[in-house]
Design an enzyme around this catalytic site. Structure first.
Site, PDB file in Angstrom:
ATOM      1  N   GLY A  10       0.810  -1.232   0.000  1.00 50.00           N
ATOM      2  CA  GLY A  10       0.000   0.000   0.000  1.00 50.00           C
ATOM      3  C   GLY A  10       0.830   1.261   0.000  1.00 50.00           C
ATOM      4  O   GLY A  10       0.630   2.172   0.794  1.00 50.00           O
ATOM      5  N   PHE A  14      -0.599   7.303   3.579  1.00 48.27           N
ATOM      6  CA  PHE A  14       0.046   8.303   4.437  1.00 48.27           C
ATOM      7  C   PHE A  14       1.145   7.674   5.309  1.00 48.27           C
ATOM      8  O   PHE A  14       2.293   8.139   5.325  1.00 48.27           O
ATOM      9  CB  PHE A  14      -1.049   8.947   5.307  1.00 48.27           C
ATOM     10  CG  PHE A  14      -0.578  10.022   6.252  1.00 48.27           C
ATOM     11  CD1 PHE A  14       0.145  11.117   5.799  1.00 48.27           C
ATOM     12  CD2 PHE A  14      -0.888   9.956   7.609  1.00 48.27           C
ATOM     13  CE1 PHE A  14       0.561  12.118   6.678  1.00 48.27           C
ATOM     14  CE2 PHE A  14      -0.490  10.949   8.492  1.00 48.27           C
ATOM     15  CZ  PHE A  14       0.241  12.031   8.022  1.00 48.27           C
ATOM     16  N   ARG A  35      -2.145  -0.546  -6.087  1.00 46.95           N
ATOM     17  CA  ARG A  35      -3.257  -1.168  -6.817  1.00 46.95           C
ATOM     18  C   ARG A  35      -3.197  -0.804  -8.287  1.00 46.95           C
ATOM     19  O   ARG A  35      -3.610  -1.550  -9.147  1.00 46.95           O
ATOM     20  CB  ARG A  35      -4.601  -0.713  -6.230  1.00 46.95           C
ATOM     21  CG  ARG A  35      -5.075  -1.596  -5.090  1.00 46.95           C
ATOM     22  CD  ARG A  35      -6.418  -1.154  -4.589  1.00 46.95           C
ATOM     23  NE  ARG A  35      -6.465   0.268  -4.313  1.00 46.95           N
ATOM     24  CZ  ARG A  35      -7.514   0.902  -3.821  1.00 46.95           C
ATOM     25  NH1 ARG A  35      -8.610   0.237  -3.563  1.00 46.95           N
ATOM     26  NH2 ARG A  35      -7.481   2.189  -3.586  1.00 46.95           N
ATOM     27  N   ASP A  64      -3.301  -6.258  -5.502  1.00 47.37           N
ATOM     28  CA  ASP A  64      -4.576  -5.817  -4.954  1.00 47.37           C
ATOM     29  C   ASP A  64      -4.933  -6.751  -3.803  1.00 47.37           C
ATOM     30  O   ASP A  64      -4.720  -7.965  -3.907  1.00 47.37           O
ATOM     31  CB  ASP A  64      -5.641  -5.906  -6.059  1.00 47.37           C
ATOM     32  CG  ASP A  64      -6.917  -5.183  -5.686  1.00 47.37           C
ATOM     33  OD1 ASP A  64      -7.507  -5.524  -4.640  1.00 47.37           O
ATOM     34  OD2 ASP A  64      -7.326  -4.281  -6.434  1.00 47.37           O
ATOM     35  N   SER A  86      -4.664  -1.446   3.697  1.00 45.93           N
ATOM     36  CA  SER A  86      -5.930  -1.882   4.284  1.00 45.93           C
ATOM     37  C   SER A  86      -6.995  -0.895   3.839  1.00 45.93           C
ATOM     38  O   SER A  86      -6.701   0.289   3.668  1.00 45.93           O
ATOM     39  CB  SER A  86      -5.848  -1.875   5.806  1.00 45.93           C
ATOM     40  OG  SER A  86      -7.000  -2.465   6.370  1.00 45.93           O
ATOM     41  N   TYR A 157     -14.884  -0.209  10.131  1.00 45.18           N
ATOM     42  CA  TYR A 157     -13.430  -0.001  10.075  1.00 45.18           C
ATOM     43  C   TYR A 157     -12.744  -0.678  11.262  1.00 45.18           C
ATOM     44  O   TYR A 157     -11.773  -1.417  11.108  1.00 45.18           O
ATOM     45  CB  TYR A 157     -13.106   1.499  10.052  1.00 45.18           C
ATOM     46  CG  TYR A 157     -11.629   1.785  10.157  1.00 45.18           C
ATOM     47  CD1 TYR A 157     -10.763   1.405   9.130  1.00 45.18           C
ATOM     48  CD2 TYR A 157     -11.087   2.425  11.274  1.00 45.18           C
ATOM     49  CE1 TYR A 157      -9.396   1.655   9.216  1.00 45.18           C
ATOM     50  CE2 TYR A 157      -9.724   2.679  11.367  1.00 45.18           C
ATOM     51  CZ  TYR A 157      -8.881   2.289  10.331  1.00 45.18           C
ATOM     52  OH  TYR A 157      -7.533   2.531  10.421  1.00 45.18           O
ATOM     53  N   LYS A 161     -10.119  -3.904  11.141  1.00 44.79           N
ATOM     54  CA  LYS A 161      -8.764  -3.890  11.703  1.00 44.79           C
ATOM     55  C   LYS A 161      -8.591  -4.992  12.750  1.00 44.79           C
ATOM     56  O   LYS A 161      -7.556  -5.655  12.812  1.00 44.79           O
ATOM     57  CB  LYS A 161      -8.457  -2.522  12.340  1.00 44.79           C
ATOM     58  CG  LYS A 161      -8.270  -1.384  11.368  1.00 44.79           C
ATOM     59  CD  LYS A 161      -7.299  -1.694  10.251  1.00 44.79           C
ATOM     60  CE  LYS A 161      -5.978  -0.984  10.337  1.00 44.79           C
ATOM     61  NZ  LYS A 161      -5.118  -1.198   9.159  1.00 44.79           N
ATOM     62  N   SER A 199      -7.706  10.800  10.144  1.00 47.55           N
ATOM     63  CA  SER A 199      -7.553  11.676  11.323  1.00 47.55           C
ATOM     64  C   SER A 199      -7.162  13.094  10.881  1.00 47.55           C
ATOM     65  O   SER A 199      -7.580  14.081  11.483  1.00 47.55           O
ATOM     66  CB  SER A 199      -6.472  11.132  12.258  1.00 47.55           C
ATOM     67  OG  SER A 199      -6.715   9.785  12.566  1.00 47.55           O
TER      68      SER A 199
END
Length: 341
Positions: A10, A14, A35, A64, A86, A157, A161, A199
């Site tokens: 990924g 961030f 991806r 993917d 994720s 979410y 996780k 966030s």
């Protein structure tokens, strides 16, 4: 001596970009998954924004989470795997079950490929959402011993996780693999491009004047640079094998305190920041109609304070303050022109 290769999944995310930055600075070879390979230049420009100067030790591979294609190829020759990819609230499918399935299946694909490739250790980017959700009465500070209560009132979410992390631990145990998990709280810090954490969206909304009222909830915060550092410690420290680590400054701040930090440091730039707090019952009612309020509304009236004692003691991790992380987020967003005028 040949450079050790680290696979980071990924790569456009961030946290992933900050991890890649640190790995490149420390002289590792990095292979990262996307991806779609059309995002390579975007990732490179974020890395440049973060201070990277050359990319000879960086390669991209297309994978993917929903498909087996290329995972084995991605893990081949890697000494370590850091699994960051994720589905997040920003990219989430509308179907919550679909989000959970994507996270769990994706994690197992990565674990299987890592096992087959003989990887030394996998570091999983989990979340505090796998630690503290669904506990309405939990007065003590949360630690790594705590797990989200899957029978509680939790968002897809947090469920994704939690179930992905549980699946990873189960697989690692069965296959006798070295696994460490990093569980970040709300991640702040320097934004390097258009891809940032959910966030950070709060800061953007506050500064743009898109949050005329605040929820009466508090969260722990952490700087993305410290989250990246903790991943590298979890990857290389012998004592990190088989352990999970909450990434937090150990400070629990309400949205109002966060807003006041912005006002204090940014002066007139923060003129649209509101400190008006709405009562819980109004928020709960509004969450019925406003999708983006549903997840935060599940935390109303709940303690969310987490401990960083384990990461500090076991790995000598030293995070910067929540205030510094929040201000760094705001300043980088202003610099990149991400704030609506």
């Amino acid at each position: 001596m040949e450079k050790e290769l680290v696979l980071v999944t990924g790569g456009s995310g961030f946290i992933a970009v900050h991890i890649i930055l640190k790995l490149l600075k420390r002289g590792y070879q990095v292979r990262t998954t996307l991806r779609t390979l059309s995002r390579q230049d975007e990732v490179k420009s974020m890395l440049e924004q973060g201070g990277a100067v050359n990319f000879e030790n960086l390669e991209f591979i297309q994978t993917d989470l929903t498909s087996d294609i290329n995972w084995m190829k991605a893990a081949t020759d890697a000494t370590y795997v850091i699994h960051v990819a994720s589905p997040t609230p920003a990219t989430r499918p509308d179907d919550g079950d679909e989000m959970v399935k994507m996270a769990v299946d994706g994690t197992l694909r990565v674990m299987k490929a890592a096992k087959a490739a003989g990887v030394k250790r996998v570091v999983l980017t989990s979340a505090s959402g796998a630690v503290l959700a669904g506990h309405k009465s939990h007065p003590e500070i949360f630690t790594e011993e705590d797990w989200t209560d899957l029978s509680g009132d939790i968002d897809a979410y947090q469920r994704s996780k939690t179930m992905a992390e549980l699946a990873a631990w189960k697989f690692a145990k069965k296959e006798n693999m070295e696994l460490s998990a990093v569980n970040p709280v709300a991640v702040m810090g320097p934004v390097l491009g258009q891809d940032f954490s959910h966030s950070n969206q709060i800061i953007r909304a506050m500064l743009s004047g898109n949050m005329p009222f605040l929820l009466k909830i508090g969260f722990d915060y952490v700087d993305v640079r410290d989250v990246a550092e903790l991943h590298l410690l979890a990857m290389t420290c012998p004592e990190a094998a088989g352990e999970r680590f909450i990434a937090t400054t150990g400070e629990n701040l309400t949205y109002k305190e966060e807003a006041k930090i912005l006002q204090r440091y940014l002066g007139s730039t923060a003129k649209k920041v509101s400190t008006k707090v709405l009562p819980d019952f109004i928020i709960k009612f509004m969450a019925i109609f406003k999708k983006d309020l549903r997840m935060p509304a599940t935390f109303l009236g709940q303690n969310t304070a987490c401990s960083n004692a384990k990461a500090k003691k076991l790995l000598s991790w030293q995070p910067r303050s929540a205030e510094e992380a929040i201000v760094a987020t705001a300043k980088s967003m202003i610099e990149l022109g991400l704030i609506d005028k």
